[in-house]
Design an enzyme around this catalytic site. Structure first.
Site, short mmCIF file in Angstrom:
data_model
loop_
_atom_site.label_atom_id
_atom_site.label_comp_id
_atom_site.label_asym_id
_atom_site.label_seq_id
_atom_site.Cartn_x
_atom_site.Cartn_y
_atom_site.Cartn_z
N LYS A 1 11.58 -46.38 22.07
CA LYS A 1 12.40 -46.36 20.85
C LYS A 1 11.82 -45.38 19.84
O LYS A 1 10.65 -44.98 19.95
CB LYS A 1 12.49 -47.77 20.27
CG LYS A 1 11.16 -48.36 19.83
CD LYS A 1 11.29 -49.87 19.59
CE LYS A 1 9.97 -50.44 19.11
NZ LYS A 1 10.01 -51.91 19.00
N ARG B 1 13.09 -62.67 13.08
CA ARG B 1 13.94 -61.49 13.07
C ARG B 1 15.20 -61.87 13.84
O ARG B 1 15.79 -62.89 13.54
CB ARG B 1 13.16 -60.33 13.69
CG ARG B 1 13.63 -58.97 13.31
CD ARG B 1 12.62 -57.89 13.68
NE ARG B 1 12.43 -57.74 15.13
CZ ARG B 1 11.60 -56.86 15.68
NH1 ARG B 1 10.90 -56.05 14.93
NH2 ARG B 1 11.48 -56.76 16.98
N MET C 1 5.93 -30.48 0.16
CA MET C 1 6.87 -30.77 1.23
C MET C 1 6.57 -29.93 2.49
O MET C 1 6.65 -30.43 3.61
CB MET C 1 8.31 -30.50 0.77
CG MET C 1 9.35 -30.90 1.79
SD MET C 1 11.03 -30.44 1.33
CE MET C 1 11.39 -31.65 0.07
N TYR D 1 0.90 -29.04 -7.18
CA TYR D 1 1.69 -29.75 -8.20
C TYR D 1 0.82 -30.72 -8.99
O TYR D 1 -0.05 -31.40 -8.42
CB TYR D 1 2.78 -30.58 -7.52
CG TYR D 1 3.92 -29.77 -6.93
CD1 TYR D 1 4.74 -28.97 -7.75
CD2 TYR D 1 4.21 -29.85 -5.57
CE1 TYR D 1 5.80 -28.26 -7.20
CE2 TYR D 1 5.27 -29.14 -5.02
CZ TYR D 1 6.06 -28.35 -5.83
OH TYR D 1 7.10 -27.66 -5.30
C1 LIG Z 1 8.89 -52.45 19.52
C2 LIG Z 1 8.98 -53.63 20.34
C3 LIG Z 1 8.11 -53.79 21.45
C4 LIG Z 1 6.92 -52.90 21.68
O1 LIG Z 1 5.94 -53.17 20.69
P1 LIG Z 1 4.49 -52.53 20.76
O2 LIG Z 1 3.72 -53.23 19.71
O3 LIG Z 1 4.64 -51.07 20.48
O4 LIG Z 1 3.97 -52.79 22.12
C5 LIG Z 1 8.32 -54.86 22.29
N1 LIG Z 1 9.32 -55.73 22.07
C6 LIG Z 1 10.16 -55.63 21.00
C7 LIG Z 1 11.24 -56.63 20.80
C8 LIG Z 1 10.01 -54.58 20.09
O5 LIG Z 1 10.82 -54.49 19.05
#
Ligand SMILES: *Cc1c(COP(=O)(O)O)cnc(C)c1O
Length: 404
Positions: A55, A154, A342, A293
């Site tokens: 991700k 969550r 930046m 800056y």
């Molecule tokens: C991001 C995520 C993971 C991986 O987490 P890490 O700490 O990077 O291993 C696993 N399960 C879910 C549901 C996540 O959101």
């Protein structure tokens, strides 16, 4: 007209996506990535599957390239957060199962189904969008995984409701329970209270799995371990683990190499990304002249300042300069002076430094293996965050250069 046409041609030839011109780049070492995946696989017992989290552009490392390596190294699943991330992998020809760990908008559900992305579902309303989309697409037996909230707070169904949701899924006639998962909130901490919270979450998860079985439904692939639990809780691996950060070479907070060595667990991870730039200008400053800056730094004596073409627009965050983050040139540490802009920042190389020349490489962070003495973890510690945020924060303007 002619001049305009030529200009247009040159612009097309020097496409920033295909030509590597900029001094600032993120080198992605795919050999280190392979090494990390192999190290993780050594921790798994035979039937346990591996789901690699790619991700957020593989935590900033380049989703497609990292996913391809993950597939080659035997990943069973890939994990994304959004439909777009899943579609990007499908368009790159990746055909192993992809689980979407986060939730999507109802408008995106059709895309998810068309691309065979496995959603995490956690209530009946959300589940129905997928059932409907499958009906429209003429798909049956479409795999969804049940997300259980065991204490992350969550997404997720309450453990006691898991059986009811599983029944509703099977009743749609189009969807099928392919798996069930939960997510730990504290598995990256070593305190006893944290360990016991994780155990409670695990127990609640097993109760949810049982509730599904009691409803007469096979729960499919049971999974709950993120990176920290993959390293620290082998008894919680179940049918599949879902590591992310360790794949990219960083330990999960307190579950580090020293802690694991004490437990006789040997796992050697290598940071995959090296963020580097070049000295693009060296300018001499007299005592009393200021840098940047707000004039927050005024030369206390005569010195030379190297200007680097990297700034917060690249993910070299403004707060780095006030928290003691430095940069490395030929293995030597140099302090950032003034506020990070930046697109540029300035470092103090001292008067007449014979080691530093214009166009020399500058390393912001990287792997010790390559002689780099500052990792994303070091920067994270200095700036009160985690390595995840540092690598994920490297913006799209920084070209990823893949090395084998
Ligand atoms: C991001 C995520 C993971 C991986 O987490 P890490 O700490 O990077 O291993 C696993 N399960 C879910 C549901 C996540 O959101």
């Amino acid at each position: 007209m002619t001049a305009g046409g030529q200009h247009c041609c040159i612009f097309l030839i020097f496409d920033y996506n295909t030509v590597n011109m900029r001094a600032t780049k993120a080198i992605i070492n795919l050999t280190s990535l392979r090494n990390n995946i192999r190290e993780i696989k050594k921790l798994l017992k035979a039937p346990t599957k591996l789901c690699i989290s790619v991700k957020a552009n593989a935590y900033g490392h380049g989703a497609v390239e990292c996913a391809k390596v993950a597939v080659e190294e035997g990943a069973d699943f890939l994990a994304v957060a959004t439909p777009e991330e899943g579609v990007q992998l499908r368009n790159a020809g990746i055909n192993i199962p992809i689980i979407m760990l986060s939730l999507c908008d109802p408008q995106e559900v059709e895309t998810v189904v068309k691309n065979d992305i496995t959603p995490f579902v956690f209530d009946e309303e959300y589940m129905q969008y997928f059932a409907k989309a499958c009906q429209n697409e003429g798909k049956t037996g479409y795999h969804v995984h049940i997300a259980v909230d065991t204490g992350m707070g969550r997404i997720g169904v309450r453990p006691t409701e898991a059986g009811k949701l599983a029944s509703a899924i099977e009743k749609t006639g189009t969807l099928h329970v392919g798996g069930i998962g939960t997510h730990f909130a504290l598995s990256d901490d070593t305190a006893e209270t944290s360990k016991s919270y994780t155990k409670t979450q695990f127990t609640l998860f097993l109760e949810a799995v049982k509730a599904v079985k009691d409803a007469g439904i096979e729960p499919g692939i049971c999974h709950c371990s993120n990176s920290a639990a993959t390293l620290d809780c082998p008894e919680m691996h179940l049918d599949m683990v879902r590591p992310g950060i360790i794949v990219y070479g960083y330990y999960a907070d307190k579950i580090d190499e020293t802690y694991l060595a004490k437990k006789n667990v040997s796992v050697h991870l290598e940071p995959v990304m090296t963020l580097q730039t070049k000295v693009c200008s060296i300018r001499s400053f007299s005592k009393g002249q200021s840098v940047g800056y707000g004039r927050t730094w005024i030369a206390p004596e005569d010195t030379d300042i190297a200007v680097l073409p990297i700034g917060y627009g690249d993910g070299m965050l403004r707060r780095f300069s006030t928290k003691g983050v430095s940069v490395f040139i030929h293995g030597k540490r140099y302090p950032i002076r003034g506020r990070i802009c930046m697109d540029q920042c300035m470092v103090d190389i001292g008067k007449n430094n014979a080691d530093v020349h214009r166009w020399d490489d500058v390393i912001i962070f990287g792997s010790e293996k390559n002689g780099v003495r500052q990792s994303a973890e070091d920067i994270a510690r200095l700036t009160d965050t985690i390595s995840y945020e540092i690598t994920t924060g490297i913006t799209s303007r920084v070209q990823r250069v893949f090395q084998n």
